[in-house]
Design a protein around this motif. Structure first.
Motif, short mmCIF file in Angstrom:
data_model
loop_
_atom_site.label_atom_id
_atom_site.label_comp_id
_atom_site.label_asym_id
_atom_site.label_seq_id
_atom_site.Cartn_x
_atom_site.Cartn_y
_atom_site.Cartn_z
N UNK A 280 23.66 22.12 -40.88
CA UNK A 280 22.63 22.95 -41.52
C UNK A 280 21.32 22.56 -40.87
N UNK A 281 20.68 23.50 -40.18
CA UNK A 281 19.49 23.15 -39.42
C UNK A 281 18.39 24.19 -39.65
N UNK A 282 17.16 23.72 -39.56
CA UNK A 282 15.99 24.60 -39.64
C UNK A 282 15.00 24.10 -38.60
N UNK A 283 14.44 25.02 -37.82
CA UNK A 283 13.50 24.61 -36.77
C UNK A 283 12.27 25.52 -36.80
N UNK A 284 11.19 24.92 -36.38
CA UNK A 284 9.91 25.64 -36.40
C UNK A 284 9.18 25.34 -35.09
N UNK A 285 8.68 26.37 -34.46
CA UNK A 285 7.94 26.20 -33.21
C UNK A 285 6.46 26.07 -33.56
#
Lengths: 301, 620
Positions: free
Chosen positions: B239-244
């Motif tokens: 389960x992953x969440x990424x933000x640039x």
């Protein structure tokens, strides 16, 4: 040690009502003999009514019946036997023994047996006199007038306690002084004293009493169950003895005991009396209906 | 010959007090006893002479012997006396499965770990009491829990306290550790032949292993005690969440779902943020297949992002995962300038920067004298400058940029000729950022709690227009003051184990690895990749100038492969009788009872001693 309370339950007492105390001889002054007297006379037990005749005692008129029937009736009472049945009850300290190998202590058994005999006698309107004794005679208790007097007799027995040495010879002497009229005499004891018990019983029989000797024994009285090195203490005197007991010695002990019992039995039989040896393992009812009845001390109707 | 349940010392420790007690009781029972009788009338005649001296001698030696023998036999029965065990104790290794596969729940509600613990205790009881046993934890990183010991209480406690972990089982490593421990314990060479006195290696588990961890060779005397086969599992494996950094309000969320069951299933995944339902997707997954479900979330605030599956399976621990999302970076900046329109392009390029007049975290003074506390000074006047200005020069040419400093990172241009610049006189601790042929024109200063950058030239100099140097220098300055505004953020939940994370080409000093709730893990570089291992659940944070990775290693990772058990492997819990050649305890117990009965009949039965005449019999 005290006797248990109650001595005998009500149901057991009711089962004893078929029994009566038996004796063989007739004694001077005794009106009833082995049977219940039916002769009317002075007494406490109501017997019957009859018509009033001139000269009768006015105190015996049934005034209630007169008020209802306008006729005079005279109340008649049962004449009481003059010679009572005497029970000599051993309350010496040796009677507190027993019960280690089953059964119950001799004293409680003796009290319950005395109570049963007392009830049997009262049911038949006999007069029962209980003489507790150890090395002397204690105050006696007289019970008469029917079964409703049993409660007082039981109360008397329940308040007895063991104590003192047994000396039957001394007791017989005292008994002979107190009791001049011979009669049926039941002796309940283990007969284990250091004196010449057969001779004392011989004297009692010689004075004209018809004896019923009930010898109570606990299992250890006849055949000691112990083994090895023992320190024996006399329950009455406190005297001790160190002995080495083995099976052979214990069996020899039993032989001596049986010989002693035979001597007592011989005294009873020689004078037309009865001898009953009771083990405290046996229930009171079995003792009464079986042992005492078979020996002729009691009869069942 | 030996004792199964007790050691010889324990056996003697019990036997001796019992025997002493029996002898004492015997003497007490046979000693002179005081009895109370009705009369001494008959005692003086026939009985033996009184004992002259009180002696405690054995009067019935056979009785005492029978009692002692019965006690000995009873204790031997309790100790489970055996023939044929041999004199040399054997070493055994219990390899207890502590992988995530033991988290599975069975139909009865108990976990596979509960069954494994129970099997381990039964197996331990079946072993001879004197045999040393070691307890080995089998998971991704096998370890010895209890070294070889005959202390059963310690082993039992260790087994009872044994809990399942979150990693997959590497069976080859666990069995090799067991084999090596056994060889070392008996002093045999590891590479040598198998000694005859070697005990068993008992693997107790479900046989679910990490793919590729099947043992290449079978250890000697291997036993497999299987617990309940794991049931069906549908779970989240990542389960992953990424933000640039260029889109600080947008999170890309992905959920990897595995259907570890024998049937194709429709699986519904839901995502909630801060307690509010954000989305729901249903995917159809084939048996043993996985799929990734993507979501996009727009938020600048912090909160808990939670993914959950609607599934009632045997492993509920991987049906729900929660991640803490950090808030979007925000840099409140006070710009003291008389030409705000000229700064618009630079400021607008970084969405994290907001211009404010109060409460600013960063103050930029552009030729301004109104703020003595500014952190960034752009071409300050001589009277206001925190750094002494030596002179003003025209058309200086940049000759050098400070190497290795964050502010000048990536700046190498030396053919720039500025319109004008102030030559600065840096303090001893100041770092010269930009050099010209006339002298330094930019310095960086690190004070007690404050950083400052002083540029002796105009950052918006028209002479440098069209070049990237100006915007890049400004971006570096902002990054030096607020690095988070330039970092991408990755938040991820995954199983413990090996972590391989791409980190770019930063130097080791630019990489920070820490565990917020524990000891910082050991890591190593492998090219542009960072590698570390963690066997227990926990949080790892890896930061580089451009990346902030928060990895929550809290998802269970049961092994997805099934061990193909060789036919030569012994199976099941052995009957304790099978370990030795003969079992005697029932017979010894019966014999002891018989001896006690004989003793009672011969020496203790009162009914044999007192044969009274028929009770109540009238002798008249």
């Amino acid at each position: 040690m005290q006797a248990p309370s109650p001595l005998i339950d009500r149901a057991s007492l009711e089962r004893l009502e078929r029994l009566s105390v038996r004796w063989n001889r007739s004694f001077a002054g005794l009106l009833g003999g082995r049977n219940v007297s039916r002769r009317a006379g002075v007494g406490h037990e109501f017997l019957d009514h009859r018509n009033y005749h001139h000269g009768d005692d006015l105190r015996s008129i049934n005034w209630r019946a007169y008020l209802r029937l306008e006729r005079l009736f005279l109340k008649m009472f049962r004449t009481e036997p003059r010679t009572p049945i005497r029970i000599l009850l051993d309350v010496s300290e040796s009677m507190s023994c027993g019960g280690e190998s089953g059964g119950e202590p001799k004293f409680s058994y003796a009290c319950r047996l005395a109570a049963a005999l007392c009830y049997v006698g009262l049911v038949r309107l006999e007069t029962i006199v209980i003489y507790p004794f150890s090395d002397r005679l204690f105050e006696s208790f007289r019970a008469q007038g029917g079964r409703h007097r049993y409660a007082r007799a039981a109360d008397f027995l329940e308040h007895l306690e063991t104590g003192g040495k047994s000396d039957l010879a001394s007791v017989v002497r005292s008994f002979s002084i107190d009791v001049t009229a011979p009669g049926p005499t039941i002796v309940i004891s283990d007969f284990l004293d250091e004196g010449d018990t057969p001779a004392a019983l011989q004297r009692l029989a010689a004075e004209g009493h018809e004896l019923a000797l009930v010898q109570l024994i606990a299992a250890e009285d006849r055949l000691p169950p112990w083994d090895g090195e023992l320190e024996i203490e006399d329950a009455e005197t406190g005297q001790t003895l160190h002995v080495q007991l083995d099976r052979e010695t214990a069996e020899a002990f039993a032989v001596d005991f049986d010989a002693y019992s035979a001597a007592i039995e011989k005294v009873a039989l020689r004078h037309e009396g009865r001898y009953i040896r009771l083990d405290t393992n046996v229930s009171i009812e079995d003792a009464l209906y079986s042992s005492l009845t078979r020996a002729g001390a009691l009869s069942a109707q | 010959m030996g004792l199964l349940n007790l050691t010889l010392t324990q056996f003697l420790a019990v036997l001796l007090p019992v025997a002493a007690g029996l002898v004492a009781l015997y003497f007490y029972d046979r000693s002179r006893r005081r009895v109370r009788v009705s009369s001494l009338r008959f005692w003086g005649r026939r009985s033996a002479p009184p004992v002259a001296q009180r002696q405690r001698k054995i009067q019935q030696p056979w009785s005492l012997l029978l009692q002692l023998l019965a006690a000995l036999l009873l204790l031997l029965a309790m100790a489970d006396f055996r023939w044929g065990l041999g004199d040399t104790p054997r070493h055994h290794a219990i390899v207890l499965d502590g992988s995530a596969a033991m988290l599975y729940r069975t139909a009865s509600g108990a976990s596979a770990m509960d069954q494994a613990r129970q099997s381990a205790l039964v197996y331990l009881d079946a072993l001879p009491a004197g045999d040393p046993v070691a307890l080995i934890r089998a998971d991704a990183s096998p370890s010895v829990v209890v070294g070889f010991t005959a202390d059963r209480a310690r082993l039992r406690q260790a087994i009872e306290n044994f809990d399942a972990g979150w990693t997959a089982l590497r069976l080859d490593a666990a069995l090799e550790l067991g084999r090596t421990s056994l060889f070392l314990a008996i002093g045999a060479p590891i590479d040598g032949p198998t000694p005859e006195t070697l005990g068993e290696t008992a693997y107790i588990g479900s046989g679910r292993i990490e793919p590729g961890s099947e043992p290449a060779s079978q250890p000697p005397f291997l036993r497999y005690i299987a617990v309940a086969e794991p049931g069906d599992d549908v779970g989240i494996v990542r389960f992953a969440a990424s933000r640039r950094p260029d889109q600080p309000g947008l999170w890309q969320v992905s959920i990897e779902i595995l259907n570890d069951s024998a049937a194709a299933l429709p699986i519904t995944a839901t995502v909630d943020f801060a307690g509010r339902r954000l989305g729901e997707r249903t995917v159809q997954l084939a048996p043993r297949d996985s799929s990734v479900v993507d979501f996009r979330i727009r938020t600048t605030g912090a909160g808990t992002l939670e993914a959950s599956l609607e599934s009632d399976d045997a492993l509920p621990d991987n049906n729900r995962v929660a991640l803490d999302l950090p808030a979007a970076p925000h840099l409140a900046t006070a710009l003291l300038t008389s030409r705000p329109a000229a700064w618009q392009a630079l400021i607008g390029a970084n969405p994290a920067i907001t211009i404010t007049e109060s409460g600013a975290a960063l103050t930029v003074a552009d030729r301004s004298s109104s703020s003595a506390n500014a952190q960034v000074w752009i071409d300050p006047l001589a009277a206001d400058s925190p750094v002494e200005i030596l002179r003003r020069v025209n058309r200086p040419r940049i000759t050098a940029w400070a190497p290795g400093h964050p502010v000048t990172q990536g700046l190498r241009e030396t053919d720039i000729r500025l319109s004008a610049a102030s030559i600065l006189a840096p303090a001893p601790n100041d770092v010269v950022l930009v050099e010209t042929s006339e002298g330094p024109i930019a310095v960086a200063r690190v004070g007690n709690d404050q950083r400052q950058v002083i540029l002796g030239f105009d950052l918006l100099d028209p002479a440098a227009a069209g070049r990237l140097t100006g915007p890049l220098l400004f971006a570096n300055i902002i990054s030096w003051f607020a690095p988070e505004t330039f970092q991408s953020v990755d938040v991820e939940a995954r199983p413990p184990g090996v972590l391989q994370l791409p980190i770019g080409s930063y130097s080791d000093s630019q990489i920070a690895v820490d565990a917020p709730a524990g000891v910082s893990p050991v890591w190593l570089r492998h090219g542009d990749e960072l590698r570390l291992f963690r066997s227990s659940p926990g949080l790892i944070r890896v930061r580089t100038p451009s990346q902030d990775s928060r990895i929550s290693m809290t998802l269970p990772a049961p092994g997805r492969a099934v061990w193909d058990v060789p036919a030569t492997v012994r199976r099941g819990i052995p009957d304790s009788a099978a370990i030795s050649s003969a079992v005697f305890w029932p017979w010894m117990a019966l014999l002891a009872v018989a001896l006690l009965f004989v003793d009672w009949r011969l020496f203790g039965d009162p009914t044999r001693q007192a044969a009274a005449p028929a009770a109540g019999e009238a002798l008249s």
